[in-house]
Design a protein around this motif. Structure first.
Motif, PDB file in Angstrom:
ATOM      1  N   MET A   1      -0.882-136.643 -41.069  1.00  0.00           N
ATOM      2  CA  MET A   1      -1.835-137.053 -40.036  1.00  0.00           C
ATOM      3  C   MET A   1      -2.022-135.924 -39.044  1.00  0.00           C
ATOM      4  SD  MET A   1      -1.685-140.340 -37.484  1.00  0.00           S
ATOM      5  CE  MET A   1      -2.954-140.547 -36.235  1.00  0.00           C
ATOM      6  N   THR A   2      -3.219-135.742 -38.524  1.00  0.00           N
ATOM      7  CA  THR A   2      -3.492-134.726 -37.505  1.00  0.00           C
ATOM      8  C   THR A   2      -3.753-135.412 -36.172  1.00  0.00           C
ATOM      9  OG1 THR A   2      -5.855-134.755 -38.064  1.00  0.00           O
ATOM     10  CG2 THR A   2      -4.458-133.119 -39.180  1.00  0.00           C
ATOM     11  N   LEU A   3      -3.449-134.706 -35.106  1.00  0.00           N
ATOM     12  CA  LEU A   3      -3.616-135.240 -33.758  1.00  0.00           C
ATOM     13  C   LEU A   3      -5.057-135.076 -33.304  1.00  0.00           C
ATOM     14  CD1 LEU A   3      -2.120-136.255 -31.111  1.00  0.00           C
ATOM     15  CD2 LEU A   3      -2.113-133.826 -30.460  1.00  0.00           C
ATOM     16  N   THR A   4      -5.637-136.117 -32.705  1.00  0.00           N
ATOM     17  CA  THR A   4      -6.970-136.034 -32.122  1.00  0.00           C
ATOM     18  C   THR A   4      -6.866-135.463 -30.723  1.00  0.00           C
ATOM     19  OG1 THR A   4      -7.714-137.954 -33.389  1.00  0.00           O
ATOM     20  CG2 THR A   4      -9.027-137.330 -31.475  1.00  0.00           C
ATOM     21  N   VAL A   5      -7.716-134.500 -30.411  1.00  0.00           N
ATOM     22  CA  VAL A   5      -7.749-133.879 -29.083  1.00  0.00           C
ATOM     23  C   VAL A   5      -9.111-134.155 -28.457  1.00  0.00           C
ATOM     24  CG1 VAL A   5      -7.551-131.737 -27.778  1.00  0.00           C
ATOM     25  CG2 VAL A   5      -6.136-132.089 -29.825  1.00  0.00           C
ATOM     26  N   GLU A   6      -9.110-134.674 -27.243  1.00  0.00           N
ATOM     27  CA  GLU A   6     -10.334-134.988 -26.506  1.00  0.00           C
ATOM     28  C   GLU A   6     -10.369-134.188 -25.208  1.00  0.00           C
ATOM     29  OE1 GLU A   6     -12.847-137.224 -27.333  1.00  0.00           O
ATOM     30  OE2 GLU A   6     -11.932-137.558 -29.303  1.00  0.00           O
ATOM     31  N   LYS A   7     -11.579-133.887 -24.736  1.00  0.00           N
ATOM     32  CA  LYS A   7     -11.732-133.097 -23.507  1.00  0.00           C
ATOM     33  C   LYS A   7     -11.962-133.948 -22.272  1.00  0.00           C
ATOM     34  CE  LYS A   7     -13.418-128.893 -25.783  1.00  0.00           C
ATOM     35  NZ  LYS A   7     -14.517-127.901 -25.866  1.00  0.00           N
ATOM     36  N   SER A   8     -12.305-135.223 -22.451  1.00  0.00           N
ATOM     37  CA  SER A   8     -12.521-136.087 -21.293  1.00  0.00           C
ATOM     38  C   SER A   8     -12.069-137.494 -21.643  1.00  0.00           C
ATOM     39  CB  SER A   8     -13.992-136.090 -20.869  1.00  0.00           C
ATOM     40  OG  SER A   8     -14.810-136.584 -21.906  1.00  0.00           O
ATOM     41  N   LEU A   9     -11.594-138.211 -20.629  1.00  0.00           N
ATOM     42  CA  LEU A   9     -11.076-139.563 -20.816  1.00  0.00           C
ATOM     43  C   LEU A   9     -12.129-140.580 -20.418  1.00  0.00           C
ATOM     44  CD1 LEU A   9      -8.857-141.671 -21.305  1.00  0.00           C
ATOM     45  CD2 LEU A   9      -8.041-141.237 -18.967  1.00  0.00           C
ATOM     46  N   VAL A  24      -3.562-139.639 -29.188  1.00  0.00           N
ATOM     47  CA  VAL A  24      -4.678-138.804 -28.740  1.00  0.00           C
ATOM     48  C   VAL A  24      -4.204-137.981 -27.551  1.00  0.00           C
ATOM     49  CG1 VAL A  24      -5.580-140.675 -27.279  1.00  0.00           C
ATOM     50  CG2 VAL A  24      -7.084-138.775 -27.946  1.00  0.00           C
ATOM     51  N   LEU A  25      -4.641-136.730 -27.500  1.00  0.00           N
ATOM     52  CA  LEU A  25      -4.300-135.830 -26.407  1.00  0.00           C
ATOM     53  C   LEU A  25      -5.555-135.522 -25.605  1.00  0.00           C
ATOM     54  CD1 LEU A  25      -2.390-133.866 -24.905  1.00  0.00           C
ATOM     55  CD2 LEU A  25      -2.953-132.143 -26.643  1.00  0.00           C
ATOM     56  N   TYR A  26      -5.533-135.834 -24.302  1.00  0.00           N
ATOM     57  CA  TYR A  26      -6.645-135.525 -23.405  1.00  0.00           C
ATOM     58  C   TYR A  26      -6.282-134.266 -22.624  1.00  0.00           C
ATOM     59  CZ  TYR A  26      -8.476-140.152 -24.450  1.00  0.00           C
ATOM     60  OH  TYR A  26      -8.985-141.249 -25.099  1.00  0.00           O
ATOM     61  N   LYS A  27      -7.094-133.256 -22.777  1.00  0.00           N
ATOM     62  CA  LYS A  27      -6.833-131.965 -22.137  1.00  0.00           C
ATOM     63  C   LYS A  27      -7.427-131.940 -20.721  1.00  0.00           C
ATOM     64  CE  LYS A  27      -5.213-128.894 -23.794  1.00  0.00           C
ATOM     65  NZ  LYS A  27      -3.779-128.502 -23.815  1.00  0.00           N
ATOM     66  N   GLY A  28      -6.586-131.569 -19.776  1.00  0.00           N
ATOM     67  CA  GLY A  28      -7.064-131.335 -18.414  1.00  0.00           C
ATOM     68  C   GLY A  28      -7.714-132.535 -17.775  1.00  0.00           C
ATOM     69  N   VAL A  29      -6.976-133.655 -17.710  1.00  0.00           N
ATOM     70  CA  VAL A  29      -7.513-134.842 -17.037  1.00  0.00           C
ATOM     71  C   VAL A  29      -7.739-134.492 -15.570  1.00  0.00           C
ATOM     72  CG1 VAL A  29      -7.038-137.228 -16.383  1.00  0.00           C
ATOM     73  CG2 VAL A  29      -6.355-136.386 -18.639  1.00  0.00           C
ATOM     74  N   GLY A  30      -8.972-134.635 -15.099  1.00  0.00           N
ATOM     75  CA  GLY A  30      -9.333-134.165 -13.763  1.00  0.00           C
ATOM     76  C   GLY A  30      -8.520-134.796 -12.648  1.00  0.00           C
ATOM     77  N   SER A  31      -8.637-136.087 -12.469  1.00  0.00           N
ATOM     78  CA  SER A  31      -7.904-136.802 -11.435  1.00  0.00           C
ATOM     79  C   SER A  31      -6.805-137.594 -12.123  1.00  0.00           C
ATOM     80  CB  SER A  31      -8.843-137.733 -10.653  1.00  0.00           C
ATOM     81  OG  SER A  31      -8.148-138.423  -9.648  1.00  0.00           O
ATOM     82  N   GLY A  32      -5.675-136.934 -12.351  1.00  0.00           N
ATOM     83  CA  GLY A  32      -4.606-137.519 -13.144  1.00  0.00           C
ATOM     84  C   GLY A  32      -3.832-138.592 -12.403  1.00  0.00           C
ATOM     85  N   PRO A  33      -2.952-139.307 -13.117  1.00  0.00           N
ATOM     86  CA  PRO A  33      -2.198-140.402 -12.500  1.00  0.00           C
ATOM     87  C   PRO A  33      -1.047-139.948 -11.621  1.00  0.00           C
ATOM     88  CG  PRO A  33      -1.585-140.159 -14.804  1.00  0.00           C
ATOM     89  CD  PRO A  33      -2.713-139.205 -14.567  1.00  0.00           C
TER      90      PRO A  33
END
Length: 403
Positions: A1-9, A24-33
């Motif tokens: 299996m390969t990991l899905t990478v997304e640029k926005s949540l 899923v990996l979200y890169k650079g979440v703008g306003s993170g938790p």
């Protein structure tokens, strides 16, 4: 299996494609938790030892792979000022040895950190429902080789937010071993069937509860992440009952042991005194009125905690004079029913009930109005003053400049 990478949540897309389905990996979440300064502050408060030679029950500290039973100056301090300062002190203190600091119930030690997290995840709760048993949070910090527990599977769906450094998570979409064990420390034989995610500061990684996984260091430098775990399977009634009875302390009148059998090899037909005490205490809690009050209070706490309970305990109440105006800064929730009722905000519940006149004042606050105790009739002031002081200790009302 390969990991899905997304640029926005986007929560709608996340729920449709990934929730309970796959990582899923979200890169650079703008306003993170989570924000680094708040994470450090919570790390300091969440690791305060009950006395100098003890480790708090919510904390694990390992040096190399050795569990530390005494902190010996290895926990974060306010004097470190930041994770940079803490890491420098640890590098000198441990002479380059790898270490792991794990802090559970992490959100419960900082109101700003909790507030940021519950705002961030509110969008998810709107789509999948708020957890019936509250979400948990754990901070992982250090240069450890891999997660102290090794490869394992949780009952949680997990969001991992990387605060600093680089974290590596390794996954298996099914258990890679056949032995009847729950965790494996030496997982080198199973590397070929795994896949990895490299998580950098500001990234958010999600994986469902069914995945076996282990965290690894991506280099020699320490890294920091905060995990939010959302219960998805296993033992839900156990944890809900545990929450319901949290804080109960049966009065022990005898040592906690069972007497030996008699000469005939039979145990006494009477329940040991210590167990009888515990049974009496739980029966006391299950009295209809007491149980209703306890269950109502728990429901109010969970309902106002934004999915993360317990929250930070109330602050020490401060005196409130007649002329200082106050306004609400968090939603106020009343218990159901008529007449005098308890109120809750930010995961805390009032110690007493508010009568109809006090409830009217709270309704005005909840509608955004400003309230002064001195504007109320004299016979209403004492009750409302006490309630406002308590709500301020819950961080649910704030004082305004009287001018």
């Amino acid at each position: 299996m390969t990991l899905t990478v997304e640029k926005s949540l986007d929560w709608d897309v996340f729920v449709d494609r990934f929730w309970d389905r796959g990582p899923v990996l979200y890169k650079g979440v703008g306003s993170g938790p989570f924000a680094e300064a708040e994470v450090f502050e919570s790390a300091v408060l969440g690791t305060l030892p009950p006395h100098p030679l003890a480790v708090p029950r919510n904390v694990q500290l390992l040096v190399e792979r050795r569990q530390q039973t005494q902190p010996r100056d290895c926990l974060p301090k306010r004097s470190d000022r930041s994770f940079d300062g803490y890491e420098r002190r640890m590098a000198e203190r441990l002479e380059g040895q790898r270490y792991a600091l794990v802090v559970h119930l992490f959100h419960a030690f900082s109101h700003p950190l909790w507030e940021r997290a519950q705002r961030f995840y509110a969008g998810l709760w709107e789509r999948v429902g708020r957890p019936a048993h509250s979400a948990g949070s754990t901070m992982f910090h250090g240069s450890y080789e891999h997660s102290p527990v090794g490869v394992h599977q949780d009952r949680f769906a997990t969001f991992m937010f990387c605060v600093r450094g680089t974290k590596r998570m390794r996954f298996w979409d099914e258990r890679p071993w056949t032995e009847p064990v729950h965790t494996v420390l030496d997982y080198r034989p199973y590397l070929d069937s795994s896949f990895v995610a490299e998580v950098e500061p500001g990234d958010l990684l999600y994986w469902p509860s069914r995945y076996h996984h282990v965290g690894e260091s991506a280099g020699d430098e320490p890294a920091t992440s905060v995990n939010v775990g959302i219960p998805r399977r296993e033992h839900r009634p156990y944890y809900e009952i545990k929450d319901l009875l949290r804080g109960t302390r049966p009065r022990a009148t005898a040592p906690l042991f069972t007497p030996d059998a008699g000469p005939d090899g039979q145990l006494s037909g009477e329940l040991p005194t210590a167990l009888g005490d515990a049974l009496d205490a739980f029966a006391h809690c299950l009295d209809e009125d007491r149980f209703t009050d306890r269950a109502t209070a728990l429901a109010l706490r969970v309902e106002t905690a934004g999915g993360f309970w317990p929250t930070e305990p109330p602050a020490k109440p401060r005196p409130l004079d007649d002329d200082t105006p106050v306004r609400a800064c968090a939603p106020l929730l009343a218990a159901p029913g008529e007449g005098a009722r308890r109120y809750a905000a930010n995961g805390n519940v009032s110690s007493g009930t508010a009568g109809l006149e006090a409830a009217e004042v709270l309704g005005r606050l909840d509608a955004g109005e400003v309230v002064r105790v001195g504007d109320l009739p004299a016979h209403r002031r004492a009750e409302v003053r006490h309630l406002l002081q308590e709500l301020e200790s819950f961080r649910a009302v704030i004082r305004l400049d009287p001018r």
